[in-house]
Scaffold this motif. Structure first.
Motif, PDB file in Angstrom:
ATOM      1  N   GLY A 399     -11.603 -13.598  23.235  1.00 18.61           N
ATOM      2  CA  GLY A 399     -12.873 -14.114  23.741  1.00 18.61           C
ATOM      3  C   GLY A 399     -13.857 -13.028  24.128  1.00 18.61           C
ATOM      4  O   GLY A 399     -15.038 -13.321  24.359  1.00 18.61           O
ATOM      5  N   GLU A 400     -13.415 -11.752  24.196  1.00 21.54           N
ATOM      6  CA  GLU A 400     -14.311 -10.653  24.538  1.00 21.54           C
ATOM      7  C   GLU A 400     -14.791  -9.951  23.268  1.00 21.54           C
ATOM      8  O   GLU A 400     -14.082  -9.895  22.263  1.00 21.54           O
ATOM      9  CB  GLU A 400     -13.608  -9.650  25.446  1.00 21.54           C
ATOM     10  CG  GLU A 400     -13.272 -10.191  26.822  1.00 21.54           C
ATOM     11  CD  GLU A 400     -12.643  -9.131  27.719  1.00 21.54           C
ATOM     12  OE1 GLU A 400     -12.483  -7.975  27.246  1.00 21.54           O
ATOM     13  OE2 GLU A 400     -12.312  -9.454  28.870  1.00 21.54           O
ATOM     14  N   THR A 401     -15.995  -9.396  23.341  1.00 27.63           N
ATOM     15  CA  THR A 401     -16.584  -8.705  22.194  1.00 27.63           C
ATOM     16  C   THR A 401     -16.028  -7.290  22.068  1.00 27.63           C
ATOM     17  O   THR A 401     -15.858  -6.585  23.063  1.00 27.63           O
ATOM     18  CB  THR A 401     -18.113  -8.640  22.334  1.00 27.63           C
ATOM     19  OG1 THR A 401     -18.629  -9.972  22.371  1.00 27.63           O
ATOM     20  CG2 THR A 401     -18.739  -7.897  21.161  1.00 27.63           C
ATOM     21  N   GLY A 402     -15.743  -6.898  20.849  1.00 35.10           N
ATOM     22  CA  GLY A 402     -15.289  -5.544  20.568  1.00 35.10           C
ATOM     23  C   GLY A 402     -15.495  -5.219  19.099  1.00 35.10           C
ATOM     24  O   GLY A 402     -16.116  -5.991  18.360  1.00 35.10           O
ATOM     25  N   MET A 403     -14.978  -4.084  18.674  1.00 39.06           N
ATOM     26  CA  MET A 403     -15.070  -3.679  17.273  1.00 39.06           C
ATOM     27  C   MET A 403     -13.936  -4.349  16.491  1.00 39.06           C
ATOM     28  O   MET A 403     -12.798  -4.403  16.953  1.00 39.06           O
ATOM     29  CB  MET A 403     -14.956  -2.162  17.155  1.00 39.06           C
ATOM     30  CG  MET A 403     -15.271  -1.630  15.770  1.00 39.06           C
ATOM     31  SD  MET A 403     -17.025  -1.701  15.367  1.00 39.06           S
ATOM     32  CE  MET A 403     -17.627  -0.304  16.331  1.00 39.06           C
ATOM     33  N   LEU A 404     -14.266  -4.835  15.313  1.00 34.69           N
ATOM     34  CA  LEU A 404     -13.278  -5.493  14.469  1.00 34.69           C
ATOM     35  C   LEU A 404     -12.566  -4.456  13.601  1.00 34.69           C
ATOM     36  O   LEU A 404     -13.207  -3.695  12.870  1.00 34.69           O
ATOM     37  CB  LEU A 404     -13.948  -6.542  13.585  1.00 34.69           C
ATOM     38  CG  LEU A 404     -14.468  -7.777  14.326  1.00 34.69           C
ATOM     39  CD1 LEU A 404     -15.367  -8.597  13.422  1.00 34.69           C
ATOM     40  CD2 LEU A 404     -13.315  -8.628  14.838  1.00 34.69           C
ATOM     41  N   TYR A 405     -11.232  -4.444  13.694  1.00 29.29           N
ATOM     42  CA  TYR A 405     -10.385  -3.567  12.892  1.00 29.29           C
ATOM     43  C   TYR A 405      -9.535  -4.436  11.970  1.00 29.29           C
ATOM     44  O   TYR A 405      -9.093  -5.517  12.352  1.00 29.29           O
ATOM     45  CB  TYR A 405      -9.466  -2.727  13.775  1.00 29.29           C
ATOM     46  CG  TYR A 405     -10.168  -1.638  14.556  1.00 29.29           C
ATOM     47  CD1 TYR A 405     -10.153  -0.318  14.114  1.00 29.29           C
ATOM     48  CD2 TYR A 405     -10.844  -1.936  15.729  1.00 29.29           C
ATOM     49  CE1 TYR A 405     -10.792   0.682  14.826  1.00 29.29           C
ATOM     50  CE2 TYR A 405     -11.498  -0.943  16.453  1.00 29.29           C
ATOM     51  CZ  TYR A 405     -11.471   0.363  15.994  1.00 29.29           C
ATOM     52  OH  TYR A 405     -12.104   1.350  16.690  1.00 29.29           O
ATOM     53  N   ALA A 406      -9.311  -3.953  10.761  1.00 25.28           N
ATOM     54  CA  ALA A 406      -8.526  -4.712   9.782  1.00 25.28           C
ATOM     55  C   ALA A 406      -7.366  -3.868   9.281  1.00 25.28           C
ATOM     56  O   ALA A 406      -7.458  -2.643   9.168  1.00 25.28           O
ATOM     57  CB  ALA A 406      -9.409  -5.127   8.608  1.00 25.28           C
ATOM     58  N   ARG A 407      -6.264  -4.570   8.963  1.00 17.42           N
ATOM     59  CA  ARG A 407      -5.096  -3.935   8.365  1.00 17.42           C
ATOM     60  C   ARG A 407      -4.733  -4.724   7.118  1.00 17.42           C
ATOM     61  O   ARG A 407      -4.428  -5.917   7.196  1.00 17.42           O
ATOM     62  CB  ARG A 407      -3.940  -3.931   9.362  1.00 17.42           C
ATOM     63  CG  ARG A 407      -2.683  -3.238   8.869  1.00 17.42           C
ATOM     64  CD  ARG A 407      -1.662  -3.177   9.988  1.00 17.42           C
ATOM     65  NE  ARG A 407      -0.366  -2.723   9.513  1.00 17.42           N
ATOM     66  CZ  ARG A 407       0.694  -2.572  10.292  1.00 17.42           C
ATOM     67  NH1 ARG A 407       0.618  -2.847  11.585  1.00 17.42           N
ATOM     68  NH2 ARG A 407       1.841  -2.162   9.793  1.00 17.42           N
ATOM     69  N   THR A 408      -4.805  -4.091   5.952  1.00 20.07           N
ATOM     70  CA  THR A 408      -4.596  -4.785   4.695  1.00 20.07           C
ATOM     71  C   THR A 408      -4.044  -3.841   3.645  1.00 20.07           C
ATOM     72  O   THR A 408      -4.387  -2.643   3.626  1.00 20.07           O
ATOM     73  CB  THR A 408      -5.921  -5.403   4.173  1.00 20.07           C
ATOM     74  OG1 THR A 408      -5.739  -5.868   2.839  1.00 20.07           O
ATOM     75  CG2 THR A 408      -7.055  -4.392   4.188  1.00 20.07           C
ATOM     76  N   PHE A 431      -8.348  -0.098   9.930  1.00 20.10           N
ATOM     77  CA  PHE A 431      -9.648   0.336   9.418  1.00 20.10           C
ATOM     78  C   PHE A 431     -10.755  -0.253  10.293  1.00 20.10           C
ATOM     79  O   PHE A 431     -10.802  -1.460  10.534  1.00 20.10           O
ATOM     80  CB  PHE A 431      -9.826  -0.132   7.972  1.00 20.10           C
ATOM     81  CG  PHE A 431     -11.188   0.151   7.392  1.00 20.10           C
ATOM     82  CD1 PHE A 431     -11.527   1.432   6.995  1.00 20.10           C
ATOM     83  CD2 PHE A 431     -12.130  -0.865   7.253  1.00 20.10           C
ATOM     84  CE1 PHE A 431     -12.792   1.697   6.467  1.00 20.10           C
ATOM     85  CE2 PHE A 431     -13.380  -0.616   6.723  1.00 20.10           C
ATOM     86  CZ  PHE A 431     -13.715   0.671   6.331  1.00 20.10           C
ATOM     87  N   ASN A 432     -11.648   0.599  10.756  1.00 17.20           N
ATOM     88  CA  ASN A 432     -12.788   0.181  11.571  1.00 17.20           C
ATOM     89  C   ASN A 432     -13.870  -0.382  10.646  1.00 17.20           C
ATOM     90  O   ASN A 432     -14.456   0.347   9.850  1.00 17.20           O
ATOM     91  CB  ASN A 432     -13.323   1.382  12.359  1.00 17.20           C
ATOM     92  CG  ASN A 432     -14.441   1.006  13.312  1.00 17.20           C
ATOM     93  OD1 ASN A 432     -15.173   0.049  13.095  1.00 17.20           O
ATOM     94  ND2 ASN A 432     -14.588   1.786  14.365  1.00 17.20           N
ATOM     95  N   THR A 433     -14.140  -1.682  10.743  1.00 18.49           N
ATOM     96  CA  THR A 433     -15.101  -2.317   9.846  1.00 18.49           C
ATOM     97  C   THR A 433     -16.546  -2.005  10.193  1.00 18.49           C
ATOM     98  O   THR A 433     -17.437  -2.221   9.371  1.00 18.49           O
ATOM     99  CB  THR A 433     -14.928  -3.849   9.864  1.00 18.49           C
ATOM    100  OG1 THR A 433     -15.302  -4.353  11.155  1.00 18.49           O
ATOM    101  CG2 THR A 433     -13.503  -4.246   9.532  1.00 18.49           C
ATOM    102  N   GLY A 434     -16.798  -1.538  11.413  1.00 17.73           N
ATOM    103  CA  GLY A 434     -18.178  -1.332  11.851  1.00 17.73           C
ATOM    104  C   GLY A 434     -18.842  -2.606  12.322  1.00 17.73           C
ATOM    105  O   GLY A 434     -20.018  -2.587  12.707  1.00 17.73           O
ATOM    106  N   ASP A 435     -18.110  -3.721  12.311  1.00 19.62           N
ATOM    107  CA  ASP A 435     -18.639  -5.010  12.762  1.00 19.62           C
ATOM    108  C   ASP A 435     -18.169  -5.296  14.180  1.00 19.62           C
ATOM    109  O   ASP A 435     -17.014  -5.041  14.533  1.00 19.62           O
ATOM    110  CB  ASP A 435     -18.153  -6.150  11.859  1.00 19.62           C
ATOM    111  CG  ASP A 435     -18.825  -6.156  10.498  1.00 19.62           C
ATOM    112  OD1 ASP A 435     -19.957  -5.661  10.391  1.00 19.62           O
ATOM    113  OD2 ASP A 435     -18.210  -6.644   9.532  1.00 19.62           O
ATOM    114  N   LEU A 436     -19.073  -5.873  14.969  1.00 19.54           N
ATOM    115  CA  LEU A 436     -18.710  -6.355  16.292  1.00 19.54           C
ATOM    116  C   LEU A 436     -18.343  -7.823  16.192  1.00 19.54           C
ATOM    117  O   LEU A 436     -18.974  -8.589  15.449  1.00 19.54           O
ATOM    118  CB  LEU A 436     -19.879  -6.182  17.265  1.00 19.54           C
ATOM    119  CG  LEU A 436     -20.259  -4.749  17.627  1.00 19.54           C
ATOM    120  CD1 LEU A 436     -21.532  -4.737  18.459  1.00 19.54           C
ATOM    121  CD2 LEU A 436     -19.129  -4.053  18.362  1.00 19.54           C
ATOM    122  N   GLY A 437     -17.322  -8.224  16.927  1.00 16.28           N
ATOM    123  CA  GLY A 437     -16.911  -9.620  16.851  1.00 16.28           C
ATOM    124  C   GLY A 437     -16.012 -10.014  17.994  1.00 16.28           C
ATOM    125  O   GLY A 437     -15.758  -9.240  18.928  1.00 16.28           O
TER     126      GLY A 437
END
Length: 554
Positions: A399-408, A431-437
């Motif tokens: 529920g808190e805003t932060g940087m979105l990281y992905a693992r794929t 991987f740091n997507t550069g998107d906030l979410g």
């Protein structure tokens, strides 16, 4: 082990399918000609690679064209391990040229002709291509900006006729057909570039494992609803210089639809003819293209409505606004058409997706309508976490805003010529997507903004969704962050003006915004995938102002 790795072990799963797929782009069309001969390929205009070939092809004819192209690329100097840069106007022959280069063991680099000359030269300097395949208007545009593109490649081949310092394909034809050169799964297969919304794009290097074994194999599975069927007419109107064109071509043709309709031009007057003569049942287009076609969808049940038979709409690359999604779903005469909205990046491929229905969108009436909810990460395939960008190992609370990281398992090999930039974006297997979410309590992903575009306490993209919903004549709404002032709305309207009272009514319950600036559609700078170049737009309308975000992770 990554989620993708686990998926490969489940009953054969993706690994089993990948073994049946053609795993290299080089022999792709040879295999399709053998195993998928009945697919009817229709084009919005003839290929720049073969203008005499018309607008109707089968897989056997395409296989022959790829072999012929590989022969003249070899004569131009392409060889195993070399780089072939492709810069031309948008069309599906980007894919055919990439297959021809891959057939030789070369690495194709797909560069959009929408790149500014300075940016194009910067990318060519990173690539150092042995062969540059281009067109006269690209060469002339660079020359007008003070650049000779031929000086940045071993040899230059101009597809559409003689040009200073360049050869033509006709001058290179006549050589022997070169054999197919195979490569390892983890060797570079293709280079694509990111959208470049904030400056010179990054060059993303993908392999056979990341592009074909992971992305194409995933999409080629027989998924309910999502998969292409034998009676489908599948239409695509995207930037064919993007990596999506490569993965989609493999998976869509492997599924053997009845017809493949390829639209290189989003202009409604030219696209409508192909869409009406071959009404699609599955349609994928860029968000900006859907916006340009919305008046075609608004024709509703008219006989000329080209979207009447669409069962599945697909959008990627950028945000889609609710009124546009609603217009296309209502244009379909199917009982339950679906809209699939995906979130992903050039470096990772798709990360999550969400299906929207007529009911989904009608349920938002009375609330702030938004399509920022992008569903859940692909199960067993992708993991997403929301973390503090300064401390990537520290996840924030749900529920808190932060940087979105992905693992794929589909993560690219890196950025060509920019290892330091890549190192800043990768933390272990994340991987740091550069998107906030935000990660909701039930696992859904809400994408708010790119970090560089952020405004504390709100989502610029959500505000844009609301403006589109409340002001139907707004064709484009862009909210720019301003470090020392209120967020600045920039609007494109159909009539070129906007009643001040209507504006005040539309923003009555929104955070304080500056008065809107009105611009023409063509005045909005865009990437090859239709994204607004917000940094460039800021320079046009707010010269000297600064954003709030740092841009460190773009």
């Amino acid at each position: 082990m990554t989620g993708a790795g686990r998926a490969d072990r489940r009953g054969g799963g993706l690994a089993s399918l990948a073994r049946r797929l053609p795993l290299d782009l080089g022999p792709l069309f040879d295999t399709l000609a053998e195993q998928r001969p009945s697919v009817d390929v229709r084009l919005g205009r003839p290929l720049d690679l073969a203008p005499e070939g018309g607008t109707s092809w089968d897989t056997a004819g395409l296989a022959e064209l790829v072999r012929e192209t590989a022969a003249w690329l070899a004569a131009a100097g392409a060889r195993p391990g070399s780089s072939v840069a492709i810069v031309k106007r948008n069309h599906w022959d980007y894919v055919l040229l990439a297959c021809a280069a891959a057939r030789l063991g070369a690495v194709p680099a797909l560069l959009s002709d929408r790149l500014a000359p300075d940016g194009l030269v910067a990318l060519l300097n990173r690539l150092r291509p042995d062969v540059l395949v281009t067109q006269r208007d690209v060469l002339a545009g660079a020359r007008a900006a003070g650049h000779e593109l031929g000086g940045h490649a071993g040899r230059t081949v101009c597809l559409d006729g003689p040009a200073e310092g360049a050869l033509t394909p006709d001058e290179l034809r006549g050589g022997a057909e070169p054999p197919v050169h195979s490569r390892g799964d983890d060797e570079p297969l293709a280079v694509i570039h990111t959208s470049g919304t904030t400056g010179v794009p990054k060059l993303v290097v993908h392999s056979t494992r990341t592009l074909i074994r992971r992305l194409s194999a995933f999409e080629a599975r027989p998924w309910p609803v999502l998969s292409v069927r034998g009676d489908d007419t599948v239409a695509s109107a995207i930037s064919f210089a993007h990596g999506r064109a490569l993965t989609w071509t493999v998976s869509a043709l492997w599924r053997a639809p009845r017809t493949l309709a390829l639209l290189p031009d989003s202009d409604p007057s030219t696209a409508a003819a192909l869409l009406r003569s071959h009404p699609p049942t599955v349609l994928e287009a860029m968000p900006s293209t859907y916006v340009r076609w919305q008046h075609l969808a608004d024709e509703g049940g008219a006989a000329g409505n080209p979207f009447r038979d669409v069962r599945l709409f697909i959008s990627t690359f950028d945000a889609m606004h609710p009124p546009t999604v609603r217009a296309f779903l209502n244009a379909s005469q199917r009982r339950r058409p679906l809209w699939m909205q995906g979130w992903g990046q050039s470096e990772t491929g798709p990360l999550s997706f969400r299906f929207l229905t007529r009911k989904t969108l009608s349920a938002s009436a009375g609330r702030h309508p938004t399509t920022r909810d992008l569903g859940r990460p692909v199960p067993g395939w992708v993991r997403v976490k929301v973390a503090d960008p300064e401390q990537p190992g520290r996840a924030v609370r749900r529920g808190e805003t932060g940087m979105l990281y992905a693992r794929t398992g589909a993560l690219c090999l890196g950025y060509l010529g920019e290892p330091e930039r890549w190192a800043q974006k990768v933390h272990g297997q994340w991987f740091n997507t550069g998107d906030l979410g935000v990660h909701t309590r039930d696992g859904r992903v809400l994408v708010l903004d790119r970090e560089v575009d952020m405004v504390p306490g709100l989502s610029c993209v959500e505000i844009e969704d609301v403006l589109h919903e409340r002001l139907p004549d707004v064709e484009e709404a862009v909210l720019l962050s301003v470090a020392d002032g209120r967020p600045q709305p920039v609007l494109v309207t159909a009539a070129g003006d906007l009643d001040p009272q209507r504006w005040q009514d539309a923003v009555r319950d929104l955070p304080p915004l500056a008065d809107p600036l009105l611009v023409a559609w063509d005045a909005v700078p865009r990437t090859a995938t239709g994204k607004v170049r917000r940094h460039e737009l800021r320079e046009q309308v707010l010269a000297g102002s600064s954003p709030i975000g740092t841009g460190r992770w773009t």
